[in-house]
Design a protein around this motif. Structure first.
Motif, PDB file in Angstrom:
ATOM      1  N   SER A   1      -2.019  -3.117  -0.685  1.00  0.00           N
ATOM      2  CA  SER A   1      -0.766  -3.842  -0.473  1.00  0.00           C
ATOM      3  C   SER A   1      -1.007  -5.319  -0.211  1.00  0.00           C
ATOM      4  N   LEU A   2      -2.030  -5.637   0.549  1.00  0.00           N
ATOM      5  CA  LEU A   2      -2.348  -7.042   0.787  1.00  0.00           C
ATOM      6  C   LEU A   2      -2.724  -7.737  -0.517  1.00  0.00           C
ATOM      7  N   ALA A   3      -3.511  -7.075  -1.343  1.00  0.00           N
ATOM      8  CA  ALA A   3      -3.884  -7.660  -2.635  1.00  0.00           C
ATOM      9  C   ALA A   3      -2.659  -7.826  -3.526  1.00  0.00           C
ATOM     10  N   GLU A   4      -1.764  -6.841  -3.501  1.00  0.00           N
ATOM     11  CA  GLU A   4      -0.558  -6.894  -4.333  1.00  0.00           C
ATOM     12  C   GLU A   4       0.356  -8.033  -3.872  1.00  0.00           C
ATOM     13  N   ALA A   5       0.468  -8.208  -2.572  1.00  0.00           N
ATOM     14  CA  ALA A   5       1.341  -9.257  -2.041  1.00  0.00           C
ATOM     15  C   ALA A   5       0.885 -10.644  -2.498  1.00  0.00           C
ATOM     16  N   ARG A   6      -0.399 -10.807  -2.679  1.00  0.00           N
ATOM     17  CA  ARG A   6      -0.922 -12.118  -3.102  1.00  0.00           C
ATOM     18  C   ARG A   6      -0.508 -12.474  -4.520  1.00  0.00           C
ATOM     19  N   THR A   7      -0.030 -11.484  -5.270  1.00  0.00           N
ATOM     20  CA  THR A   7       0.404 -11.751  -6.639  1.00  0.00           C
ATOM     21  C   THR A   7       1.887 -12.094  -6.725  1.00  0.00           C
ATOM     22  N   VAL A   8       2.592 -12.034  -5.603  1.00  0.00           N
ATOM     23  CA  VAL A   8       4.041 -12.225  -5.590  1.00  0.00           C
ATOM     24  C   VAL A   8       4.382 -13.438  -4.726  1.00  0.00           C
ATOM     25  N   PRO A   9       4.906 -14.510  -5.293  1.00  0.00           N
ATOM     26  CA  PRO A   9       5.263 -15.679  -4.484  1.00  0.00           C
ATOM     27  C   PRO A   9       6.234 -15.313  -3.358  1.00  0.00           C
ATOM     28  N   GLY A  10       5.870 -15.687  -2.150  1.00  0.00           N
ATOM     29  CA  GLY A  10       6.740 -15.445  -1.004  1.00  0.00           C
ATOM     30  C   GLY A  10       6.653 -14.062  -0.398  1.00  0.00           C
TER      31      GLY A  10
ATOM     32  N   ALA B   1       2.970   3.896  -8.378  1.00  0.00           N
ATOM     33  CA  ALA B   1       4.354   4.043  -7.923  1.00  0.00           C
ATOM     34  C   ALA B   1       4.527   3.501  -6.508  1.00  0.00           C
ATOM     35  N   THR B   2       3.521   3.683  -5.667  1.00  0.00           N
ATOM     36  CA  THR B   2       3.584   3.183  -4.294  1.00  0.00           C
ATOM     37  C   THR B   2       3.671   1.661  -4.272  1.00  0.00           C
ATOM     38  N   MET B   3       2.861   1.004  -5.093  1.00  0.00           N
ATOM     39  CA  MET B   3       2.907  -0.458  -5.148  1.00  0.00           C
ATOM     40  C   MET B   3       4.202  -0.946  -5.810  1.00  0.00           C
ATOM     41  N   ALA B   4       4.691  -0.222  -6.805  1.00  0.00           N
ATOM     42  CA  ALA B   4       5.943  -0.615  -7.457  1.00  0.00           C
ATOM     43  C   ALA B   4       7.086  -0.623  -6.456  1.00  0.00           C
ATOM     44  N   PHE B   5       7.056   0.309  -5.507  1.00  0.00           N
ATOM     45  CA  PHE B   5       8.126   0.340  -4.510  1.00  0.00           C
ATOM     46  C   PHE B   5       8.052  -0.877  -3.599  1.00  0.00           C
ATOM     47  N   ARG B   6       6.855  -1.345  -3.294  1.00  0.00           N
ATOM     48  CA  ARG B   6       6.737  -2.585  -2.508  1.00  0.00           C
ATOM     49  C   ARG B   6       7.336  -3.766  -3.262  1.00  0.00           C
ATOM     50  N   HIS B   7       7.131  -3.835  -4.575  1.00  0.00           N
ATOM     51  CA  HIS B   7       7.736  -4.907  -5.373  1.00  0.00           C
ATOM     52  C   HIS B   7       9.264  -4.819  -5.306  1.00  0.00           C
ATOM     53  N   HIS B   8       9.784  -3.611  -5.336  1.00  0.00           N
ATOM     54  CA  HIS B   8      11.236  -3.396  -5.196  1.00  0.00           C
ATOM     55  C   HIS B   8      11.743  -4.003  -3.894  1.00  0.00           C
ATOM     56  N   LEU B   9      11.031  -3.797  -2.793  1.00  0.00           N
ATOM     57  CA  LEU B   9      11.449  -4.325  -1.504  1.00  0.00           C
ATOM     58  C   LEU B   9      11.305  -5.840  -1.438  1.00  0.00           C
ATOM     59  N   TRP B  10      10.201  -6.361  -1.930  1.00  0.00           N
ATOM     60  CA  TRP B  10      10.000  -7.815  -1.907  1.00  0.00           C
ATOM     61  C   TRP B  10      11.079  -8.531  -2.721  1.00  0.00           C
ATOM     62  N   ALA B  11      11.452  -7.958  -3.873  1.00  0.00           N
ATOM     63  CA  ALA B  11      12.455  -8.591  -4.732  1.00  0.00           C
ATOM     64  C   ALA B  11      13.819  -8.654  -4.056  1.00  0.00           C
ATOM     65  N   LEU B  12      14.043  -7.780  -3.081  1.00  0.00           N
ATOM     66  CA  LEU B  12      15.315  -7.768  -2.358  1.00  0.00           C
ATOM     67  C   LEU B  12      15.263  -8.613  -1.085  1.00  0.00           C
ATOM     68  N   GLY B  13      14.154  -9.300  -0.860  1.00  0.00           N
ATOM     69  CA  GLY B  13      14.056 -10.226   0.256  1.00  0.00           C
ATOM     70  C   GLY B  13      13.381  -9.695   1.500  1.00  0.00           C
ATOM     71  N   PHE B  14      12.893  -8.454   1.467  1.00  0.00           N
ATOM     72  CA  PHE B  14      12.290  -7.866   2.658  1.00  0.00           C
ATOM     73  C   PHE B  14      10.818  -8.206   2.790  1.00  0.00           C
ATOM     74  N   LYS B  15      10.366  -8.284   4.029  1.00  0.00           N
ATOM     75  CA  LYS B  15       8.959  -8.162   4.329  1.00  0.00           C
ATOM     76  C   LYS B  15       8.655  -6.657   4.376  1.00  0.00           C
ATOM     77  N   VAL B  16       7.415  -6.289   4.180  1.00  0.00           N
ATOM     78  CA  VAL B  16       7.026  -4.882   4.229  1.00  0.00           C
ATOM     79  C   VAL B  16       6.242  -4.615   5.509  1.00  0.00           C
ATOM     80  N   ALA B  17       6.651  -3.586   6.240  1.00  0.00           N
ATOM     81  CA  ALA B  17       5.863  -3.067   7.355  1.00  0.00           C
ATOM     82  C   ALA B  17       5.006  -1.946   6.779  1.00  0.00           C
ATOM     83  N   GLU B  18       3.736  -2.253   6.582  1.00  0.00           N
ATOM     84  CA  GLU B  18       2.849  -1.359   5.834  1.00  0.00           C
ATOM     85  C   GLU B  18       2.072  -0.413   6.741  1.00  0.00           C
ATOM     86  N   ALA B  19       1.840   0.788   6.210  1.00  0.00           N
ATOM     87  CA  ALA B  19       1.010   1.791   6.883  1.00  0.00           C
ATOM     88  C   ALA B  19       1.543   2.146   8.269  1.00  0.00           C
TER      89      ALA B  19
END
Length: 387
Positions: free
Chosen positions: A103-112, A63-81
């Motif tokens: 989160s770093l590993a997850e970001a590598r799976t999402v273009p941009g 669920a924590t990683m899914a929320f990061r995908h939610h933010l990335w899809a809306l155009g945000f960068k994530v300020a993690e931890a």
């Protein structure tokens, strides 16, 4: 389904409340902004795995990683931890390392997708800090970890440094030592004591004007290693004073969850970028507003983002350090997690009247993404509170 429910009031009575908001439509593609916009993201606890919820709370990583995908899809960068993830208030350094790694590993799976990671000294207890070298070594440990994992650092304010420092020169020594050796540029973090009382007197003074001179001297001496600075003092005049004096090429990131709308828009000459915890809670609205601003549509920017400001001021009201409870409450109402529990049980840090006000203001700001679900969950929450 009826869109009316009874909400408690401060006088102990109940009042009928009918939802009136309209959910923000999601963009068809990841939007482009003309401001750098970081959303500081929360973590989702796992109550079914919590054996020590106050000591070593379990995290629901899916669920924590899914929320990061939610933010990335809306155009945000994530300020993690960052502090929004309850650093030092439920998430320790071991948990932060796992969060950063995932989160770093997850970001590598999402273009941009992009993120920067909080690196501080929270594994060093202030009471155990004996010297500035202890603080330096703690920063080296955390920034070294982030860099080893392939990430960029946000150099978080240090409770240990606030405890041991005796002058502005102590801050210059620690920050200068660290910045001279970082691999990439970092974002500095000026977090006011309303967010963390243990940071009172940071930069060597409780007087803003003196602290400003110190932080500007640190930035000037190390400008090749400073991408920018996030300032979170909940005082727009202080932020503008800093912003106006930053060297060319050094960015100002607003962390002002009271005045972000006007600071992001700017004064016609300068503006702030954003690194905000409230963007976790109002991401669809903030995304639409920022995309409108980038398109030159200032009227839509204002009409969308300004209604979120009263909501943010409620969430971040004193004692401000407990704002995370309101952020997670909205994540639950909007269906991003199955429960309203938090690491260290922080959901108990606010009372039922506070949550009722958040519900009202979120509706008026068009922040309730799924009104039927929000109604059901708010009613269930009120039952647990005796209403």
């Amino acid at each position: 389904m009826s869109f009316t429910l009874s909400l408690p009031r401060v006088d102990g009575t109940l009042e009928p409340y009918r939802l009136s908001g309209t959910p923000i439509v999601r963009p068809a593609a990841v939007p482009a902004f003309n401001r750098i916009a970081y959303a500081a993201a929360h973590v989702v606890s796992d109550p079914l795995a919590d054996l020590q919820p106050w000591g070593r709370p379990a995290i629901d990583w899916e669920a924590t990683m899914a929320f990061r995908h939610h933010l990335w899809a809306l155009g945000f960068k994530v300020a993690e931890a960052m502090d929004t993830s309850q650093r030092g208030m439920g998430l320790d350094w071991a948990g932060a390392q796992e969060l950063i790694r995932r989160s770093l590993a997850e970001a590598r799976t999402v273009p941009g997708a992009d993120l920067a990671c909080g690196a501080g000294t929270d594994h060093l207890a202030p009471a155990d800090t004996r010297s500035l070298d202890d603080v330096i070594h703690a920063y080296e440990t955390q920034i070294g970890f982030v860099e080893k994992e392939g990430g960029r650092s946000i150099m978080m304010a240090s409770r240990a440094l606030a405890h041991i420092a005796r002058s502005p020169d102590d801050y210059r020594k620690v920050y200068g030592h660290i910045l001279r050796q970082t691999k990439d540029k970092v974002v500095l973090h000026w977090l006011g004591d309303m967010f963390d009382p243990k940071l009172k007197g940071y930069w060597g003074s409780e007087k803003f004007e003196d602290a400003l001179e110190t932080v500007l001297s640190i930035i000037e001496d190390n400008r090749a290693k400073v991408e920018g600075i996030k300032i979170s003092l909940l005082d727009n005049a202080c932020e503008v004073a800093l912003r106006n004096r930053l060297p060319d090429g050094v960015l100002c990131f607003t962390g002002d969850d009271f005045n972000y709308a006007e600071l992001i828009e700017g004064d016609g000459r300068k503006y702030s970028h954003a690194l905000l915890g409230i963007f976790d809670a109002v991401a669809p609205s903030a995304s639409k507003a920022l995309a409108s601003l980038a398109a030159g549509d200032v009227a839509t920017f204002r009409s969308v983002i300004e209604p979120t400001v009263p909501l943010s001021r409620k969430i971040f009201e004193a004692p401000t350090q407990y704002y995370k409870a309101g952020v997670v409450f909205l994540a639950w109402l909007n269906g991003h997690q199955k429960h309203f529990t938090m690491p260290a049980g922080m959901q108990s840090a606010r009372g039922v009247l506070h949550y009722a006000d958040i519900f009202r203001l979120a509706d008026r700001a068009n922040v309730l993404d799924k009104p039927e679900l929000a109604m059901e969950r708010m009613k269930a929450f009120l039952v647990t509170q005796g209403f």
